[in-house]
Design a protein around this motif. Structure first.
Motif, PDB file in Angstrom:
ATOM      1  N   ASN A 248      43.601  24.995  51.880  1.00 22.65           N
ATOM      2  CA  ASN A 248      44.199  25.156  50.553  1.00 22.65           C
ATOM      3  C   ASN A 248      44.868  23.838  50.150  1.00 22.65           C
ATOM      4  O   ASN A 248      45.778  23.378  50.824  1.00 22.65           O
ATOM      5  CB  ASN A 248      45.225  26.299  50.569  1.00 22.65           C
ATOM      6  CG  ASN A 248      45.827  26.558  49.190  1.00 22.65           C
ATOM      7  OD1 ASN A 248      45.226  26.199  48.171  1.00 22.65           O
ATOM      8  ND2 ASN A 248      46.988  27.159  49.155  1.00 22.65           N
TER       9      ASN A 248
ATOM     10  N   LEU B 295      52.716  26.090  39.537  1.00 24.29           N
ATOM     11  CA  LEU B 295      52.610  27.456  40.072  1.00 24.29           C
ATOM     12  C   LEU B 295      53.312  27.531  41.407  1.00 24.29           C
ATOM     13  O   LEU B 295      53.395  26.544  42.133  1.00 24.29           O
ATOM     14  CB  LEU B 295      51.126  27.823  40.303  1.00 24.29           C
ATOM     15  CG  LEU B 295      50.170  27.708  39.122  1.00 24.29           C
ATOM     16  CD1 LEU B 295      48.737  27.963  39.590  1.00 24.29           C
ATOM     17  CD2 LEU B 295      50.548  28.680  38.019  1.00 24.29           C
TER      18      LEU B 295
ATOM     19  N   THR C  66      45.139  33.477  40.146  1.00 19.89           N
ATOM     20  CA  THR C  66      46.286  32.902  39.427  1.00 19.89           C
ATOM     21  C   THR C  66      46.714  33.716  38.219  1.00 19.89           C
ATOM     22  O   THR C  66      45.893  34.107  37.395  1.00 19.89           O
ATOM     23  CB  THR C  66      45.945  31.461  38.976  1.00 19.89           C
ATOM     24  OG1 THR C  66      45.760  30.674  40.146  1.00 19.89           O
ATOM     25  CG2 THR C  66      47.047  30.862  38.127  1.00 19.89           C
ATOM     26  N   ASP C  67      48.019  33.949  38.156  1.00 21.54           N
ATOM     27  CA  ASP C  67      48.661  34.470  36.950  1.00 21.54           C
ATOM     28  C   ASP C  67      49.453  33.307  36.361  1.00 21.54           C
ATOM     29  O   ASP C  67      50.510  32.948  36.877  1.00 21.54           O
ATOM     30  CB  ASP C  67      49.576  35.647  37.342  1.00 21.54           C
ATOM     31  CG  ASP C  67      50.523  36.034  36.217  1.00 21.54           C
ATOM     32  OD1 ASP C  67      50.250  35.687  35.046  1.00 21.54           O
ATOM     33  OD2 ASP C  67      51.558  36.672  36.520  1.00 21.54           O
ATOM     34  N   LEU C  68      48.932  32.698  35.309  1.00 23.47           N
ATOM     35  CA  LEU C  68      49.499  31.437  34.806  1.00 23.47           C
ATOM     36  C   LEU C  68      50.924  31.555  34.277  1.00 23.47           C
ATOM     37  O   LEU C  68      51.688  30.591  34.327  1.00 23.47           O
ATOM     38  CB  LEU C  68      48.613  30.858  33.702  1.00 23.47           C
ATOM     39  CG  LEU C  68      47.432  29.995  34.155  1.00 23.47           C
ATOM     40  CD1 LEU C  68      46.548  29.662  32.946  1.00 23.47           C
ATOM     41  CD2 LEU C  68      47.901  28.712  34.817  1.00 23.47           C
TER      42      LEU C  68
ATOM     43  N   ASP D 126      52.772  29.233  44.968  1.00 23.43           N
ATOM     44  CA  ASP D 126      51.706  29.876  45.735  1.00 23.43           C
ATOM     45  C   ASP D 126      52.277  30.936  46.675  1.00 23.43           C
ATOM     46  O   ASP D 126      53.260  30.680  47.376  1.00 23.43           O
ATOM     47  CB  ASP D 126      50.953  28.836  46.585  1.00 23.43           C
ATOM     48  CG  ASP D 126      50.017  27.964  45.749  1.00 23.43           C
ATOM     49  OD1 ASP D 126      49.983  28.123  44.512  1.00 23.43           O
ATOM     50  OD2 ASP D 126      49.308  27.125  46.354  1.00 23.43           O
TER      51      ASP D 126
ATOM     52  N   ALA E 146      38.358  30.092  42.662  1.00 23.40           N
ATOM     53  CA  ALA E 146      39.630  30.134  41.938  1.00 23.40           C
ATOM     54  C   ALA E 146      39.376  30.899  40.652  1.00 23.40           C
ATOM     55  O   ALA E 146      38.428  30.591  39.922  1.00 23.40           O
ATOM     56  CB  ALA E 146      40.122  28.719  41.636  1.00 23.40           C
TER      57      ALA E 146
ATOM     58  N   LEU F  50      41.302  33.363  37.250  1.00 27.87           N
ATOM     59  CA  LEU F  50      42.494  33.694  36.478  1.00 27.87           C
ATOM     60  C   LEU F  50      42.618  35.205  36.368  1.00 27.87           C
ATOM     61  O   LEU F  50      41.609  35.897  36.229  1.00 27.87           O
ATOM     62  CB  LEU F  50      42.331  33.159  35.049  1.00 27.87           C
ATOM     63  CG  LEU F  50      42.709  31.719  34.765  1.00 27.87           C
ATOM     64  CD1 LEU F  50      42.242  31.349  33.366  1.00 27.87           C
ATOM     65  CD2 LEU F  50      44.216  31.541  34.881  1.00 27.87           C
TER      66      LEU F  50
ATOM     67  N   LYS G 271      52.182  32.040  39.059  1.00 28.92           N
ATOM     68  CA  LYS G 271      52.012  32.174  40.504  1.00 28.92           C
ATOM     69  C   LYS G 271      50.531  32.244  40.870  1.00 28.92           C
ATOM     70  O   LYS G 271      49.693  32.626  40.046  1.00 28.92           O
ATOM     71  CB  LYS G 271      52.769  33.382  41.030  1.00 28.92           C
ATOM     72  CG  LYS G 271      52.527  34.687  40.292  1.00 28.92           C
ATOM     73  CD  LYS G 271      53.579  35.706  40.719  1.00 28.92           C
ATOM     74  CE  LYS G 271      53.280  37.094  40.213  1.00 28.92           C
ATOM     75  NZ  LYS G 271      53.556  37.300  38.789  1.00 28.92           N
ATOM     76  N   CYS G 272      50.252  31.857  42.101  1.00 27.53           N
ATOM     77  CA  CYS G 272      48.874  31.862  42.580  1.00 27.53           C
ATOM     78  C   CYS G 272      48.843  32.487  43.968  1.00 27.53           C
ATOM     79  O   CYS G 272      49.587  32.059  44.854  1.00 27.53           O
ATOM     80  CB  CYS G 272      48.336  30.431  42.649  1.00 27.53           C
ATOM     81  SG  CYS G 272      46.736  30.305  43.484  1.00 27.53           S
TER      82      CYS G 272
ATOM     83  N   LEU H  78      41.645  31.727  45.367  1.00 21.60           N
ATOM     84  CA  LEU H  78      42.864  31.527  44.587  1.00 21.60           C
ATOM     85  C   LEU H  78      42.860  32.448  43.366  1.00 21.60           C
ATOM     86  O   LEU H  78      41.935  32.416  42.566  1.00 21.60           O
ATOM     87  CB  LEU H  78      42.961  30.061  44.136  1.00 21.60           C
ATOM     88  CG  LEU H  78      42.887  29.008  45.249  1.00 21.60           C
ATOM     89  CD1 LEU H  78      42.757  27.602  44.666  1.00 21.60           C
ATOM     90  CD2 LEU H  78      44.096  29.099  46.168  1.00 21.60           C
TER      91      LEU H  78
ATOM     92  N   ALA I  43      47.063  32.629  47.225  1.00 24.42           N
ATOM     93  CA  ALA I  43      46.076  31.860  47.999  1.00 24.42           C
ATOM     94  C   ALA I  43      45.699  32.716  49.202  1.00 24.42           C
ATOM     95  O   ALA I  43      46.462  32.838  50.159  1.00 24.42           O
ATOM     96  CB  ALA I  43      46.674  30.519  48.420  1.00 24.42           C
TER      97      ALA I  43
END
Ligand code: 26A
Length: 367
Positions: free
Chosen positions: A318, A42, A164-166, A44, A64, A66, A150-151, A162, A153
């Protein structure tokens, strides 16, 4: 700054690290790395935000999660909004990739390789560049039509949330391991991010089976509370292959609740004992912030105190856990004992906390 960093390193450890570095200079480079890692690559987006900003999206300050890009999740807006932040920084992320960089930071080039899935875009170029700089061999599966993950943070004080879009990371397939199986066969040990349980338990099990058949160490990080909470079945399928499980206290608490343990959710020794189960060779390592690191195996439990970093030296946390795992894995890769591995984990975590994002200082080994 550099001198302060040096104070963190106790003398034995320093000798050890320089010992490792010397052996790298002497040793011949093989085309296969000893340590093979698997995770979600990813990029960040890191920025300092207000508590009100976290509230707007109902985010916890230390967590964290998703997001599902396809379901019109409001939280996808975060990535656009962060672009407007003056202090936004783009740094290489992905928990296991951070650990791989940490291990390579200690071990030197050619010792670590990393599997994961990325898109064909500038994000992936940046991640590849960072891995290469760190001395990692990137064994990326490339998705032609899906963007690199992308993540966000989101930093508030010493906490990080966090999001996250995997993206492409979600499309890693076990067949990609087959295509590079010589790297698996020639590896001596494995590190898998628990976050990957959301992507391909089959890929993890494929590596786990190989590790079990060949007697190689197989290390899993629980990664985040959401893993024991929402991916319990996958976790249960993978745990039998593990020789080491690394986790922090909040993931331990989530494990305790998810598996319905009778003990209190902060009784780390009992929770660890449950993960050890009846395995004669599994070791569970729980980090606990500034509290001693807890280590449990069939032969009993031990506590390893942490040297506190003064709060003024803390830049952001982080990636601290990933750095712990990086130091720990570097030591295991060099056949060090558990006590040394934990000391190296604690040391690398302290170094990473003094950098922006899941990074390591550039010049610590030079004057
Ligand atoms: C599946 N999810 C949610 C994730 C992650 C993740 N890495 C892999 N999978 N969510 C956050 N991260 C990474 O964790 C690091 C900090 O420990 C971030 O990219 C960040 O670098």
């Amino acid at each position: 700054g550099k001198l302060k960093l040096f104070k963190l390193i106790n003398n034995d450890l320093l000798a050890d690290i320089f010992g490792l570095r010397r052996s790298i200079r002497r040793g011949n480079m093989s085309q296969f790395a000893k340590l093979v890692c698997l995770g979600n690559p990813l990029l960040d987006y890191q920025a300092t935000v207000t508590l009100e900003y976290l509230e707007k999206y109902s985010l916890k300050s230390n967590d964290a999660i998703l997001v599902d890009a396809s379901s019109g999740d409001q939280k996808m807006k975060i990535f656009e909004e962060l672009l407007e932040y003056p202090d936004v920084k783009f740094v290489a992320g992905g928990a296991a990739q951070n650990t791989a960089r940490g291990a390579a930071y200690v071990l030197g080039p050619g010792k670590v390789s990393y599997f994961g899935s990325v898109g064909r875009d500038v994000y992936a170029d940046k991640l590849l560049e960072e891995n290469t700089k760190a001395g990692i061999l990137s064994l990326y599966q490339v998705q032609e039509d899906i963007a690199t993950g992308k993540c966000a943070a989101l930093i508030t004080g010493h906490d990080r949330s966090l999001v996250t879009d995997l993206g492409a990371a979600n499309h890693f397939k076990p067949e990609h391991l087959d295509a590079h199986w010589e790297h698996v066969e020639n590896a001596e040990l494995f590190y898998v991010g628990g976050f990957h349980l959301t992507v391909s338990p089959e890929a993890i099990i494929k590596l786990g089976k190989h590790a079990q058949e060949t007697g190689k160490p197989f290390v899993l990080n629980l990664s985040a509370p959401m893993i024991p909470q929402f991916f319990k079945d996958a976790l249960e399928r993978v745990l039998p292959y593990t020789t080491h499980v690394i986790s922090n206290e909040s993931e331990a608490a989530a494990y305790c609740e998810s598996f319905g343990l009778e003990c209190a959710n902060d009784d780390l020794v009992s929770i660890a004992n449950h993960i050890v189960g009846d395995s004669p060779r599994r070791t569970v390592i729980f980090t606990h912030g500034l509290e001693p690191t807890v280590c449990v195996s069939a032969s009993g439990h031990e506590f390893f105190p942490v040297q506190p970093l003064s709060s003024t030296n803390i830049v952001d946390t982080n990636g601290a856990g990933d750095a712990f795992a990086g130091g720990f894995m570097a030591a295991l890769t060099e056949g060090k004992d558990l006590k040394t591995a934990i000391a190296m984990g604690q040391w690398l975590a302290a170094l990473s906390i003094q950098e922006v994002g899941p990074s390591y200082p550039a010049t610590v080994f030079q004057f």
